[in-house]
Design a protein around this motif. Structure first.
Motif, mmCIF file in Angstrom:
data_model
loop_
_atom_site.group_PDB
_atom_site.id
_atom_site.type_symbol
_atom_site.label_atom_id
_atom_site.label_comp_id
_atom_site.label_asym_id
_atom_site.label_seq_id
_atom_site.Cartn_x
_atom_site.Cartn_y
_atom_site.Cartn_z
ATOM 1 N N SER A 96 0.837 -1.209 0.000
ATOM 2 C CA SER A 96 0.000 0.000 0.000
ATOM 3 C C SER A 96 0.870 1.256 0.000
ATOM 4 O O SER A 96 0.557 2.245 -0.673
ATOM 5 N N LYS A 99 2.318 1.770 -3.528
ATOM 6 C CA LYS A 99 1.317 2.304 -4.462
ATOM 7 C C LYS A 99 1.116 3.797 -4.246
ATOM 8 O O LYS A 99 0.972 4.557 -5.209
ATOM 9 N N ALA A 100 1.122 4.217 -2.990
ATOM 10 C CA ALA A 100 0.939 5.642 -2.689
ATOM 11 C C ALA A 100 2.110 6.462 -3.218
ATOM 12 O O ALA A 100 1.927 7.559 -3.766
ATOM 13 N N ILE A 102 4.122 5.664 -5.767
ATOM 14 C CA ILE A 102 4.084 5.662 -7.228
ATOM 15 C C ILE A 102 2.967 6.565 -7.747
ATOM 16 O O ILE A 102 3.102 7.218 -8.791
ATOM 17 N N ASP A 103 1.871 6.648 -6.995
ATOM 18 C CA ASP A 103 0.756 7.524 -7.387
ATOM 19 C C ASP A 103 1.042 8.993 -7.108
ATOM 20 O O ASP A 103 0.257 9.870 -7.465
ATOM 21 N N GLY A 104 2.156 9.269 -6.434
ATOM 22 C CA GLY A 104 2.524 10.654 -6.144
ATOM 23 C C GLY A 104 1.883 11.232 -4.897
ATOM 24 O O GLY A 104 1.998 12.431 -4.634
ATOM 25 N N ASP A 105 1.214 10.382 -4.114
ATOM 26 C CA ASP A 105 0.581 10.853 -2.874
ATOM 27 C C ASP A 105 1.599 10.744 -1.747
ATOM 28 O O ASP A 105 1.523 9.855 -0.895
ATOM 29 N N SER A 106 2.566 11.657 -1.741
ATOM 30 C CA SER A 106 3.699 11.547 -0.813
ATOM 31 C C SER A 106 3.287 11.668 0.653
ATOM 32 O O SER A 106 3.849 10.994 1.515
ATOM 33 N N TRP A 167 10.381 10.002 -4.685
ATOM 34 C CA TRP A 167 9.191 9.198 -4.449
ATOM 35 C C TRP A 167 9.110 7.972 -5.353
ATOM 36 O O TRP A 167 8.841 6.862 -4.892
ATOM 37 N N LYS A 168 9.346 8.172 -6.654
ATOM 38 C CA LYS A 168 9.245 7.028 -7.585
ATOM 39 C C LYS A 168 10.317 5.991 -7.259
ATOM 40 O O LYS A 168 10.052 4.781 -7.272
#
Length: 202
Positions: A96, A99-100, A102-106, A167-168
């Protein structure tokens, strides 16, 4: 007065004069079968919380303190058999988190990462406590130090990437390094348990 039941049998132990519940537990330890240990504690069916330990037994009047005992070997079989499930939970927490990231929700990812790391550290601390209860030969069979060391090094990389706000890259490291390491640990624990007589197969 709190009623004390040990392995389903009513006890005459009273904790009225004791300052804390933890003191009552120490008295109970002197009344259990030699060679056994307390494996579970419940008050009226609910698991004892951290706050309960400091409560005076006199404030538990009308309740039942249920004490379950067993040999250290029985306790270990029950607890350690659940280790693969705990590792699974760690895996899903880090997934989880990944995924956060990779989605950019730092913001969410950083919060999830802290929870996931704390959870994994708690597992490692708990597992090492279980190892200390084992005979030396069994401790060697259940040892997972190489896996823990490897994951620790990966977590250090992840934390450095998090600090530099990569992040990525953080998500990629979780995906390509930590998740496979957790999967490997899960598989290793299943093999260890499968080869140990009397342990619950998972």
């Amino acid at each position: 007065m709190v009623s004390v039941r040990i392995d389903g049998e009513q006890s005459t132990i009273s904790g009225e004069h004791l300052p804390r519940l933890i003191d009552l537990i120490e008295v109970i330890k002197d009344h259990i079968v030699p060679g056994h240990m307390i494996t579970a504690l419940h008050i009226d069916g609910r698991t004892i919380s951290d706050e309960d330990w400091e409560i005076s037994p006199r404030y538990l009047a009308g309740t039942t303190l249920e004490v379950t005992t067993g040999t250290p070997a029985q306790y270990l079989k029950e607890k350690v058999s659940a280790a693969p499930e705990v590792i699974d939970h760690c895996y899903f927490m880090f997934r989880s988190t990944r995924k956060a990231f990779i989605d950019g929700d730092s913001q969410s990812a950083n919060h999830l990462l802290q929870e996931a790391v704390d959870n994994l550290q708690a597992f490692v601390s708990w597992y090492r406590t279980m190892l200390e209860l084992m005979p030396e030969d069994q401790r060697l069979r259940f040892g997972i130090d190489p896996e823990i060391t490897e994951m620790g090094e990966t977590l250090e990389r992840i934390c450095m990437q998090q600090l530099t706000q990569s992040w990525k890259l953080t998500g990629d490291t979780i995906s390509k390094a930590l998740e496979p390491q957790l999967d490997n640990l899960h598989s290793r624990m299943r093999v260890i348990i499968a080869n140990e007589p009397g342990y619950k197969k998972v």
